[in-house]
Structures are given as C-alpha cells and as structure tokens.
Design a protein around this motif. Structure first.
Motif, PDB file in Angstrom:
ATOM      1  N   THR A 115       0.732  -1.078  -0.096  1.00  0.00           N
ATOM      2  CA  THR A 115      -0.013  -0.036   0.135  1.00  0.00           C
ATOM      3  C   THR A 115       0.966   1.356   0.074  1.00  0.00           C
ATOM      4  OG1 THR A 115      -1.827  -1.168   1.135  1.00  0.00           O
ATOM      5  CG2 THR A 115      -1.865   1.224   1.145  1.00  0.00           C
ATOM      6  N   ILE A 116       0.636   2.166  -0.984  1.00  0.00           N
ATOM      7  CA  ILE A 116       1.579   3.205  -1.013  1.00  0.00           C
ATOM      8  C   ILE A 116       0.624   4.410  -0.263  1.00  0.00           C
ATOM      9  CG2 ILE A 116       2.533   5.052  -2.717  1.00  0.00           C
ATOM     10  CD1 ILE A 116       3.561   2.254  -3.356  1.00  0.00           C
ATOM     11  N   ASP A 117      -0.354   4.502  -0.541  1.00  0.00           N
ATOM     12  CA  ASP A 117      -1.006   5.481   0.586  1.00  0.00           C
ATOM     13  C   ASP A 117      -2.559   4.955   0.568  1.00  0.00           C
ATOM     14  OD1 ASP A 117      -2.695   6.610  -1.599  1.00  0.00           O
ATOM     15  OD2 ASP A 117      -1.094   8.083  -2.201  1.00  0.00           O
ATOM     16  N   GLU A 118      -3.522   5.593   1.293  1.00  0.00           N
ATOM     17  CA  GLU A 118      -5.017   5.133   1.540  1.00  0.00           C
ATOM     18  C   GLU A 118      -5.517   4.688  -0.033  1.00  0.00           C
ATOM     19  OE1 GLU A 118      -8.051   7.466   3.427  1.00  0.00           O
ATOM     20  OE2 GLU A 118      -6.595   7.416   5.087  1.00  0.00           O
ATOM     21  N   GLY A 119      -5.142   5.629  -0.960  1.00  0.00           N
ATOM     22  CA  GLY A 119      -5.936   5.275  -2.300  1.00  0.00           C
ATOM     23  C   GLY A 119      -5.114   4.714  -3.074  1.00  0.00           C
ATOM     24  N   THR A 120      -4.109   4.299  -2.761  1.00  0.00           N
ATOM     25  CA  THR A 120      -3.055   3.607  -3.769  1.00  0.00           C
ATOM     26  C   THR A 120      -2.365   2.273  -3.544  1.00  0.00           C
ATOM     27  OG1 THR A 120      -2.496   5.788  -4.261  1.00  0.00           O
ATOM     28  CG2 THR A 120      -1.081   3.988  -5.563  1.00  0.00           C
ATOM     29  N   ALA A 121      -2.399   1.081  -4.118  1.00  0.00           N
ATOM     30  CA  ALA A 121      -1.905  -0.148  -3.834  1.00  0.00           C
ATOM     31  C   ALA A 121      -0.784  -0.513  -5.023  1.00  0.00           C
ATOM     32  CB  ALA A 121      -2.598  -1.280  -3.598  1.00  0.00           C
ATOM     33  N   GLU A 122       0.178  -1.401  -4.939  1.00  0.00           N
ATOM     34  CA  GLU A 122       0.910  -1.554  -6.283  1.00  0.00           C
ATOM     35  C   GLU A 122       1.331  -3.028  -5.982  1.00  0.00           C
ATOM     36  OE1 GLU A 122       3.627   2.367  -7.200  1.00  0.00           O
ATOM     37  OE2 GLU A 122       4.581   0.668  -6.208  1.00  0.00           O
ATOM     38  N   ALA A 123       1.592  -3.739  -7.154  1.00  0.00           N
ATOM     39  CA  ALA A 123       1.930  -5.084  -7.026  1.00  0.00           C
ATOM     40  C   ALA A 123       3.108  -5.359  -8.070  1.00  0.00           C
ATOM     41  CB  ALA A 123       1.105  -6.077  -7.537  1.00  0.00           C
ATOM     42  N   ILE A 124       4.209  -6.026  -7.932  1.00  0.00           N
ATOM     43  CA  ILE A 124       5.475  -6.301  -8.583  1.00  0.00           C
ATOM     44  C   ILE A 124       5.233  -7.518  -9.507  1.00  0.00           C
ATOM     45  CG2 ILE A 124       7.890  -6.916  -8.595  1.00  0.00           C
ATOM     46  CD1 ILE A 124       7.873  -4.959  -6.158  1.00  0.00           C
ATOM     47  N   LYS A 125       5.310  -7.340 -10.777  1.00  0.00           N
ATOM     48  CA  LYS A 125       5.275  -8.442 -11.705  1.00  0.00           C
ATOM     49  C   LYS A 125       6.726  -8.891 -12.169  1.00  0.00           C
ATOM     50  CE  LYS A 125       3.616  -9.150 -16.722  1.00  0.00           C
ATOM     51  NZ  LYS A 125       2.730  -9.839 -17.139  1.00  0.00           N
TER      52      LYS A 125
END
Ligand code: NAD
Length: 331
Positions: free
Chosen positions: A129-139
């Motif tokens: 989770t980057i911030d409350e409204g953002t999440a990332e995944a690594i491919k």
C-alpha cells in the motif's frame, strides 16, 4: 508399490480426492497413500494451516495428488497452493484441455495443452500500500523462469508431434516483462525449426479461443494469463469439472485439477469427480503406468457417453459417488 502423498484439501477436495483414489485403485496399480492435509479445516482442528507433516511427506515421496485448498479473498492468509508451487519450484503447470465426446459443447474437437509458468509474474505476492488510495504489485519475469517453461512447452510439442506453439503475452504494453517472455520464446523456437511459433496478444487470444479454439495445439504463457486462460478453456470443454492438471518441477510433481474448492457445492456429493480422476490418470502416466492411465480415460469417456451417471454440471443428476462408481465399473 508407489508411495504417494495425498492432500485432500478442503471444500469439494475430499470428495473428489476420494473418487480419484478409488478409481486409481480400481486400475490395479498398487499405491501406498500418505494422507496429510492443509488449509482452513486443518487450521480449525490443529491450529496450523500447513502442518510440518505435509512438507515432510512431500519431501519424502516427491509426488502428490492434491485437492483444492481455499484462499481467503481480499485479506487473510496467502495461497497455500501458490506457496507449495514456489517452495518446491514446481515451475511447469500443465493443463490439457480436451473435449470429451458426449459433453454438449459448441466445439467438439478442442485438443490443446496449456503450459503456464507457475512461480513468477504477479504471483510472487509482492504487493504494498503506497497510501490510502493507492496499492502496487510487482510483476516479476526472469529469463531463467521464462526459458524453462517455454522449453517444456516446445519439448512437449516435439515429443507429441505438434506443429505449433502459441506464446501468449501483452508485450505491446508491458514491453520489459512480457517483452522478455516473448524474446525467450523467440530464442527457444530457433531450436525447433519444424515447430511454428505463433505470437498472440492475450486479449486477442481470448477472442480467438472462444471463436475457433481448435486452431491451438500448445499454449505457453506467464502465470496470470495462464490461470485465466485455463478457466476460459475449461469452459470450452464442459467446465472446471472435467479439466485435470499437473505442477511439475525438476524433482517433484504435484498433480491437481484446475478447479478450486467450489464452496458453493462443497459437502453436497454433487461435484464432478472427472477433473480429479483425470488428474490421477495424468499421475499414472507420469509414473510410467500408461496403460492404466489410458484405461481411466476410456472409462471416463464411456461413462460420459452412456450419459446415465453424470453430474449436474454436465446436465445429469448423478451424485459424485454414483458417477465414480460408474467410472469404476467401466474400467
Ligand atoms: P472454483 O473452481 O472453486 O469454482 C468455480 C465454479 O465452478 C463454481 O461455481 C463451482 O461450483 C464450479 N466447479 C468447480 N469445480 C467443480 C466440479 N468439480 N464439479 C462441478 N462444479 C465445479 O473457483 P472459485 O469459486 O473462484 O474459488 C473457490 C476457492 O478455491 C477460492 O478460495 C480459491 O482461492 C480456491 N482455488 C483453489 C485452487 C487450488 O487449490 N489449486 C484453484 C482455484 C481456486
């Protein structure tokens, strides 16, 4: 006598695993089963998701027949299935998709095999989770990981006299990750000049599969596309109830059907056992028991063609047990 680990799983897992076990035994192949289990049922009983005895048994027998295990959606523990594939480097997920005569489907001649990379891609589980409204995944795609699954697909194509391998990608958008996978496919294909390499972008592939699936023979792709295309292809031949699968590494093999734990029908004795039974047939073939394996395929075909004892998903009203007994009677 073969020593084999049996992981029944949860949901419909124990029902279909029992069916597969009974059918394998009916072929006369002698197996010493080591039954161990993992998942939510085990957590409730033993307070642990994957007891050590699961790992100990797998490391001893190096071969397992495994039922599906539930993974909580959106939160909770990570997939035990993915963990086992990664831990034992079971990089090759092989899923044969073949029409069974007697099942009412739009295309009668579908006969293809999916080779899905099983250890990389978005399934490495690195999300944040980057911030409350953002999440990332690594491919993550590696050269080594790509080459070995693509070589497995070409080796299979060569050994089974197939003339074409289709690599499925999205390298127009993911130029580095899918680009690397595609580059590896082009490299490997040079060693197989008699086999055509067909390159298809994943969205187009979905359309091609539902309009003209018999044009495909061997499909090789990355983890997530392979997962999605497997279910799509299952739908072409009668659903998840009929598609088997195998997870192969260098020195371990875990055989499991494509379907999940199907909580909507668990414990009702209505799950289609064919997927798990054919998964057992794939295991016998791997063990060198090709005649016995073939006898299972023939018995499944005969049972479906007779149409008397087929489960609800195939338009019948037989229970899991009735259908299993009919298959056994046909062996
Ligand atoms: P699912 O494959 O369990 O079920 C999808 C649909 O297909 C359901 O309607 C189900 O009733 C039907 N179906 C599946 N197998 C069938 C069978 N043998 N006979 C008749 N109908 C069958 O997929 P899902 O509902 O998306 O997932 C349920 C759970 O299974 C989730 O927790 C998921 O993480 C897990 N799962 C596990 C594995 C595995 O253990 N390898 C694979 C896929 C999903």
């Amino acid at each position: 006598m073969y020593n084999i680990t049996l992981i029944p799983g949860d949901g419909i897992g124990p029902e279909v695993a029992e069916a597969a076990q009974a059918v394998i035994e009916a072929t006369g192949v002698k197996i010493q089963w080591e039954t161990v289990n993992a998942g939510i049922d085990v957590l409730a009983k033993e307070g642990i998701l994957v007891p050590d005895k699961v790992f100990e048994s797998l490391e001893k027998t190096r071969i397992a027949l495994k039922g599906p295990i539930t993974t909580p959606i959106g939160s909770g523990f990570k997939s035990i299935n993915v963990m086992l594939r990664k831990k034992y480097d079971l990089f090759s997920n092989i899923r044969p998709i073949k029409a069974i005569p007697g099942i009412a489907v739009p295309f009668q001649n579908v006969d293809l095999v999916i080779f899905r990379e099983n250890t990389e891609d978005l399934y490495i589980g690195q999300e944040k989770t980057i911030d409350e409204g953002t999440a990332e995944a690594i491919k993550r795609i590696t050269r080594e990981g790509s080459l070995r699954i693509i070589k497995a697909a070409f080796t299979y194509a060569h050994q089974n006299h197939k003339s074409k391998v289709t690599v499925v990608h999205k390298a127009n958008i993911m130029k580095l990750t899918d680009g690397l996978f595609l580059q590896c496919a082009r490299e490997v294909s040079k060693d197989y000049p008699h086999i055509q390499l067909q390159e298809v972008i994943v969205d187009n592939m979905c359309m091609q599969l539902v309009m003209n699936p018999s044009q495909f023979q061997v499909i090789v792709t990355t983890n997530l596309y392979g997962d999605i295309l497997s279910d799509l292809c299952a739908g072409l031949v009668g659903g998840l109830g009929v598609v088997p699968g195998a997870n192969l590494g260098k020195d371990m093999a875990v055989f499991e059907a494509v379907h999940g734990s199907a909580p909507d029908i668990a414990g009702m004795n209505i799950a289609n056992p064919i997927a798990m039974i054919l998964t057992g047939a794939m295991m016998l073939h791997y063990l060198g028991e090709s005649n016995k394996s073939h006898s299972i395929y023939k018995a499944v075909e005969a049972t479906v063609l007779e149409g008397k004892f087929v489960t609800k998903d195939l338009g019948g009203s037989a229970s899991t047990k009735d259908m299993t007994n009919a298959i056994i009677a046909n062996i």
